[in-house]
Write a protein that holds these residues in place. Structure first.
Motif, mmCIF file in Angstrom:
data_model
loop_
_atom_site.group_PDB
_atom_site.id
_atom_site.type_symbol
_atom_site.label_atom_id
_atom_site.label_comp_id
_atom_site.label_asym_id
_atom_site.label_seq_id
_atom_site.Cartn_x
_atom_site.Cartn_y
_atom_site.Cartn_z
ATOM 1 N N MET A 100 0.881 -1.214 0.019
ATOM 2 C CA MET A 100 0.032 -0.211 -0.044
ATOM 3 C C MET A 100 0.923 1.324 0.055
ATOM 4 O O MET A 100 0.761 2.060 -0.765
ATOM 5 N N PHE A 101 1.793 1.398 0.986
ATOM 6 C CA PHE A 101 2.509 2.433 1.080
ATOM 7 C C PHE A 101 3.685 2.786 -0.275
ATOM 8 O O PHE A 101 3.802 3.652 -0.792
ATOM 9 N N MET A 102 4.101 1.322 -0.686
ATOM 10 C CA MET A 102 4.839 1.583 -2.092
ATOM 11 C C MET A 102 3.935 2.148 -3.085
ATOM 12 O O MET A 102 4.408 3.316 -3.896
ATOM 13 N N TYR A 103 2.811 1.590 -3.231
ATOM 14 C CA TYR A 103 1.823 2.272 -4.360
ATOM 15 C C TYR A 103 1.729 3.803 -4.141
ATOM 16 O O TYR A 103 1.564 4.694 -4.967
ATOM 17 N N TYR A 104 1.373 4.133 -2.881
ATOM 18 C CA TYR A 104 1.174 5.516 -2.357
ATOM 19 C C TYR A 104 2.256 6.294 -2.937
ATOM 20 O O TYR A 104 2.164 7.395 -3.406
ATOM 21 N N GLU A 105 3.661 6.076 -2.644
ATOM 22 C CA GLU A 105 4.793 6.770 -3.117
ATOM 23 C C GLU A 105 4.919 6.765 -4.769
ATOM 24 O O GLU A 105 5.343 7.655 -5.194
ATOM 25 N N ILE A 106 4.517 5.699 -5.161
ATOM 26 C CA ILE A 106 4.663 5.484 -6.709
ATOM 27 C C ILE A 106 3.650 6.577 -7.345
ATOM 28 O O ILE A 106 4.085 7.234 -8.398
ATOM 29 N N ALA A 107 2.608 7.012 -6.632
ATOM 30 C CA ALA A 107 1.648 7.838 -7.004
ATOM 31 C C ALA A 107 2.096 9.182 -6.820
ATOM 32 O O ALA A 107 1.815 10.124 -7.643
ATOM 33 N N LEU A 108 2.982 9.521 -5.861
ATOM 34 C CA LEU A 108 3.447 10.756 -5.623
ATOM 35 C C LEU A 108 4.340 11.270 -6.609
ATOM 36 O O LEU A 108 4.208 12.541 -7.221
ATOM 37 N N ILE A 109 5.249 10.539 -7.078
ATOM 38 C CA ILE A 109 6.416 11.051 -7.682
ATOM 39 C C ILE A 109 6.240 11.584 -9.052
ATOM 40 O O ILE A 109 6.693 12.764 -9.703
ATOM 41 N N PRO A 110 5.294 11.025 -9.859
ATOM 42 C CA PRO A 110 5.041 11.458 -11.144
ATOM 43 C C PRO A 110 4.523 13.046 -11.202
ATOM 44 O O PRO A 110 5.010 13.584 -12.121
ATOM 45 N N MET A 111 3.903 13.074 -10.197
ATOM 46 C CA MET A 111 3.274 14.643 -10.109
ATOM 47 C C MET A 111 4.222 15.484 -10.324
ATOM 48 O O MET A 111 3.975 16.315 -10.726
ATOM 49 N N TYR A 112 5.231 15.352 -9.642
ATOM 50 C CA TYR A 112 6.386 16.327 -9.655
ATOM 51 C C TYR A 112 6.478 16.876 -11.305
ATOM 52 O O TYR A 112 6.573 17.885 -11.657
ATOM 53 N N LEU A 113 6.866 15.682 -12.168
ATOM 54 C CA LEU A 113 7.157 16.319 -13.410
ATOM 55 C C LEU A 113 6.215 16.684 -14.073
ATOM 56 O O LEU A 113 5.979 17.439 -15.022
ATOM 57 N N LEU A 114 4.939 15.931 -13.832
ATOM 58 C CA LEU A 114 3.645 16.268 -14.630
ATOM 59 C C LEU A 114 3.069 17.803 -14.208
ATOM 60 O O LEU A 114 2.835 18.313 -15.392
#
Lengths: 493, 473
Positions: free
Chosen positions: A136-150
């Motif tokens: 759960m936590f891993m997916y949560y963080e996966i969702a966070l980081i693309p935001m920066y570049l997007l």
């Protein structure tokens, strides 16, 4: 790996497809196909879930599967869904689908945009299907980081500032969360990080006293809880349309879902004793967000603050700790997800035409953009809770549930939160009146063209979903209600 | 005495054979054969890596001076792979006209430091340990000053040798105190009598300074940024990964094997060092414009994170430590690889120079981004898993506050890693770095690192293998 993982697999395959595509046509083909497949899959999974329940399978999570991943840490890759996850998967699929069409002509670098977009959706889907805290936590963080570049590459306005603020604040939230998760795992003495396993154990109350705030705040940051909400306006305002939609529509729900699934479910005693702190904070979010929305002049800021208010209501209702309010909270997640996505889609489309988001510079758009105008009114009405639209169902359930708590503290807070409905009406109607009606002031605005087919597809899909949820809520609220039950039982212990 | 038991030191002998062959080849080969020097060297070293990657039964040589446990094969293999990657990345540099004559020295010196680290890792006696430490340090100083006509490199070399000698002299003073208070230098014997009298504590503190210097923990880190900046980039990457990786492993082994009785004394020391290293390095890294200095501070803070695995002193910590070093190696070498390619072609190392890199060099920027995300601990890249595991290992022993401090620091670190990513992807530049076609060895090394970053985390086999042989208190 069982078939639930297909929700993660499809976006991954989309990424591979995107990697080899060359032209815009191919990119559009890959994303549209993938998003449609996800839509169909979530429909199928809803049907399967309902028929399984109808057949009398009363297990807490259905379609569970468990694979040992990192044995020394008892980390498993375990998936499973209950009614709430099903509802969230449906929501995610709708938003991903409409997001693809809302950014049909994204420029520049469409390929990279959709690559990150797919990674973001992997994170979101994965979060909703996992039952293991690590995954759960891993997916949560996966969702966070693309935001920066997007946000940073495709955003507008103060995009670098907004992107950095959002990323760092959400990472801060996840730092709190990680300590919380490790604490829960080691203090519970459970032999796996599976939430269902840990729920069977009892975490010592002393540990709960510091783990509950950590976990709740960690997820609360993503749920835009006051005073950690400040990333939301800046982030959403500078994000490109589809990202705002996905982020406000689904990602913020990760916060509420996590608070519900991890913080309250696993630490019921602390939830009882400490909920008052967070009730006050979320109560502030609800009212403060709404008041802030009133004074904003940028359409995206208005909607972002309105999101703070509505998402605050989600956490507020969860903290009421009774079945009705919690069901309402989940309904509100769905409803807010749909209507805020609709709002952001429409704002993006209006901005693409008028090149301004300031309400002071627009007026009379209904005459030149009738389709977008009407849709905006519908979104607005849903947001202020018109019956037969989704907002009404959700808020009604929440406030009925909140009124069940009869002590003065809860009563006062409920009444305070109720006022947000009125304030919402103020800012929604103000915007609608200002930008849609009246005389066109700007000469350039007279020659604007109305929505294209892909924009219409995106908007209509969302409106249909809002109507569906608003007029026939029972099947979905029953589905959610029975899935809330295990948490309520846990709280009653 | 039965000398045949010496042959059991297979890794060391095999490396020595490679070194001697290369030395002889460099001196006696014809001009034509010398053209193939690097190919031969790389193949020999690859062969050596492959031959020695299977763990064997534990054994001791020379009455316990040299002690082998299976775990050492893994750490040595990790160092081998890292060295191989560094050598691949240095291929272009060593092919330049000015450096061609020095190729033999480069390989010989690099491999001697590696040999020193081997002995340090396998030592069972403080003398052996000290010899290993020195064998690893002194050729290192030569390597740092390899570009002898470059003032900065010469200065860095002098700085390195002076501070290294200072640190090891303190360390050897510590060893002498240990000998004085226990009457022995063998690890196994010391463990039983080392009970933590004031003299012994002093001995321990003095002794460990040498290792802390190698790992470059705050406040023993002051040489790091200057040396990293001054020396040739491939040497910098070697320093930051290989030499550090060996030292942290040795530190862990010594703490749990030789000093288990004073755990309540060394845990607070490590606690303080970890907090200091992570925080100070992070704060300094924010302001760096030179990417080599930037990565220097980043590697100091990473070393601080490694202490979180050491402080637990458990088998879980050991496995997490080795795994962390493996992942850190891939990530850091990928970052340094990109850096060295760009530096060699354009001699640009400032952060501003990287503005708009994505437009001209999408692949290099992509690798750099993966490396930085992995260093920052972002899933699904391997760095996330390694960080999670060391946090988990520390939390298991109840170090929640330390974990929390470390986690807050990951936010700061994410900020400065994002600055580089921002430069490459977001910022625009009138004159971005021109499109670079890298040569094959560098490409191989970067692809290898990328594969490592992407799969070492998601596939649990690596960790499971490491965990089999891990040991703790």
């Amino acid at each position: 790996m069982n078939f639930l993982s297909i929700f993660v697999l499809v976006p991954a395959l989309m990424m591979m497809g995107l990697y080899v595509s060359k032209t815009r046509k191919q990119i559009q083909f890959v994303t549209a196909t993938g998003a449609s497949i996800l839509m169909i899959l979530s429909g199928v999974i809803t049907y399967m879930y309902l028929s399984e329940r109808a057949a009398g399978n009363m297990a807490e999570m259905l379609f569970t599967a468990d694979t040992v991943w990192y044995a020394p840490f008892n980390i498993h890759y375990s998936v499973g869904i209950d009614g709430i996850s099903v509802a969230m998967l449906l929501l995610t699929s709708i938003i991903v689908f409409t997001g693809v069409f809302a950014s049909w002509k994204i420029d520049p670098l469409p390929k990279e945009f959709f690559l990150w977009y797919c990674l973001l959706s992997i994170g979101v889907y994965g979060f909703f299907i996992s039952t293991d805290m690590f995954t759960m936590f891993m997916y949560y963080e996966i969702a966070l980081i693309p935001m920066y570049l997007l946000i940073g590459v495709w955003g507008s306005g103060r995009k670098e500032y907004g992107a950095m603020k959002l990323t760092l604040m959400l990472m801060g939230g996840s730092a709190l969360l990680l300590v919380g998760i490790l604490g829960i795992y080691y203090q519970s003495g459970a032999t796996s990080m599976n939430i269902l396993e840990i729920a069977k154990t009892t975490i010592p109350i002393q540990a709960q006293y510091y783990l509950f705030p950590l976990t709740f705040m960690g997820f609360g940051v993503l749920g835009a809880m006051f005073p950690f909400h400040t990333w939301s306006p800046d982030g959403h305002a500078s994000a490109p349309t589809a990202v705002s939609m996905l982020h406000a529509g689904v990602l913020m729900k990760l916060g509420g879902y996590g608070c519900f699934r991890v913080a309250i479910y696993l630490m019921p005693q602390a939830a009882h004793e400490m909920s008052w702190i967070f009730l006050v904070l979320t109560g502030i979010s609800v009212v403060y967000g709404a008041f802030s929305a009133i004074v904003q002049t940028d359409l995206k800021y208005i909607n972002a603050y309105s999101s703070v208010s509505h998402c605050g209501l989600v956490l507020f209702a969860i903290l009421m700790l009774n079945q009705t309010a919690m069901t309402g909270a989940i309904l509100q997640m769905l409803s807010h997800g749909l209507m805020t996505a609709l709002f952001f889609a429409l704002i993006g489309m209006i901005y693409g035409r008028t090149h301004t988001r300031l309400i002071t510079e627009m007026s009379g758009l209904m005459k030149v953009l009738p389709f977008l105008g009407v849709s905006y009114v519908i979104a607005g009405l849903a947001s202020l809770g018109l019956p037969s639209l989704s907002g009404f169902v959700a808020e009604m359930t929440i406030f009925v549930g909140s009124f069940q708590e009869t002590d003065t503290f809860h009563r006062v807070l409920t009444i305070v939160a109720c006022t947000s409905i009125v304030i919402t009406a103020v800012y929604i109607l103000r915007v609608v009146g200002k930008i849609l009606f009246g005389v066109i002031q700007d000469e350039h605005h007279k020659h604007l063209t109305d929505a294209t087919w892909f924009e219409r597809l995106s908007v209509v899909t969302l409106i249909i979903a809002i109507f569906a949820l608003g007029s026939a809520p029972f099947w979905i609220s029953n589905m959610i209600g029975e899935s809330v039950l295990p948490v309520v039982t846990q709280l009653a212990k | 005495m039965d000398y045949s038991s010496f042959l059991q030191m297979r890794e060391e002998f095999s490396l020595l054979v490679v070194m001697v062959i290369l030395l002889v080849y460099d001196i006696f080969a014809t001009e034509k054969a010398l053209k193939q020097f690097q190919t031969v060297a790389l193949s020999l070293f690859t062969l050596h890596t492959l031959l020695n990657c299977v763990p064997r039964e534990a054994f001791a040589v020379a009455g316990g001076m040299f002690q082998y446990v299976p775990m050492q094969t893994y750490i040595k293999t990790i160092l081998n792979i890292g060295t191989l990657i560094v050598l691949l990345q240095a291929h272009k540099y060593l092919d330049e006209d000015a450096n061609r004559v020095k190729r033999g020295e480069f390989y010989f010196l690099t491999l001697s430091t590696l040999l020193g680290m081997y002995f340090m890792i396998s030592s069972g006696n403080f003398l052996m340990f000290f010899i290993g430490l020195e064998t690893a340090s002194i050729p290192m100083a030569t390597l740092v000053a390899f570009d002898k006509y470059n003032k900065k490199a010469a200065e860095a070399g002098a700085k390195y040798i002076l501070s290294a000698v200072f640190a090891s002299s303190i360390s050897v003073f510590g060893i002498s105190l240990i000998y004085g208070s226990t009457g022995t230098l063998y690890f196994n014997d010391i463990a039983t009598v080392f009970t933590g009298t004031p003299l012994q504590l002093m001995a321990f503190v003095f002794f460990s300074v040498g290792l802390f210097f190698k790992i470059s923990l705050v406040p023993f880190h002051l040489w790091t940024p200057d040396v990293y900046e001054g020396s040739q980039t491939n040497i910098t990457s070697y320093l930051s990964v290989i030499s550090k990786g060996a030292a942290v492993f040795v530190l862990f082994t010594l703490l749990v094997k030789v000093f288990p009785k004073i755990i309540s004394d060394w845990q607070p020391i490590l606690y303080g060092l970890a907090v200091l290293s992570i925080t100070v390095a992070n704060v300094f890294a924010i302001r760096q414009q030179n990417l080599k200095r930037f990565l220097a501070f980043s590697s100091i803070s990473q070393a601080g994170y490694i202490l979180l695995a050491i402080i637990s002193g458990t088998a879980l910590g050991m496995a997490s430590l080795v795994y962390f070093v493996l992942v850190y190696m891939f990530s850091n070498l990928a970052a340094f690889g990109v850096l060295s390619v760009i530096e060699q072609r354009t001699s640009k190392v400032q952060m501003n120079d990287y503005n708009g890199l994505y437009q001209t060099n999408p692949k290099l920027s992509f690798v750099m981004m993966l490396a930085l995300f992995s260093l920052a601990g972002i899933p699904p890249f391997a760095g996330f898993f390694s960080k999670f595991f060391i946090f988990s290992a520390a939390a298991q022993q109840g170090f929640y506050v330390l974990v929390f401090i470390a986690l807050l620091n990951t936010i700061i670190s994410l900020y400065y890693y994002l600055l580089v990513i921002k430069a490459m992807f977001l910022n625009t530049n009138e004159q971005p770095i021109e499109t670079i076609t890298s040569d094959i060895p560098v490409k191989i090394s970067l692809v290898f690192c990328t594969i490592g970053i992407l799969f070492v985390g998601l596939v649990s086999t690596f960790y499971d293998q490491i965990a089999v042989f891990s040991f703790g208190m």
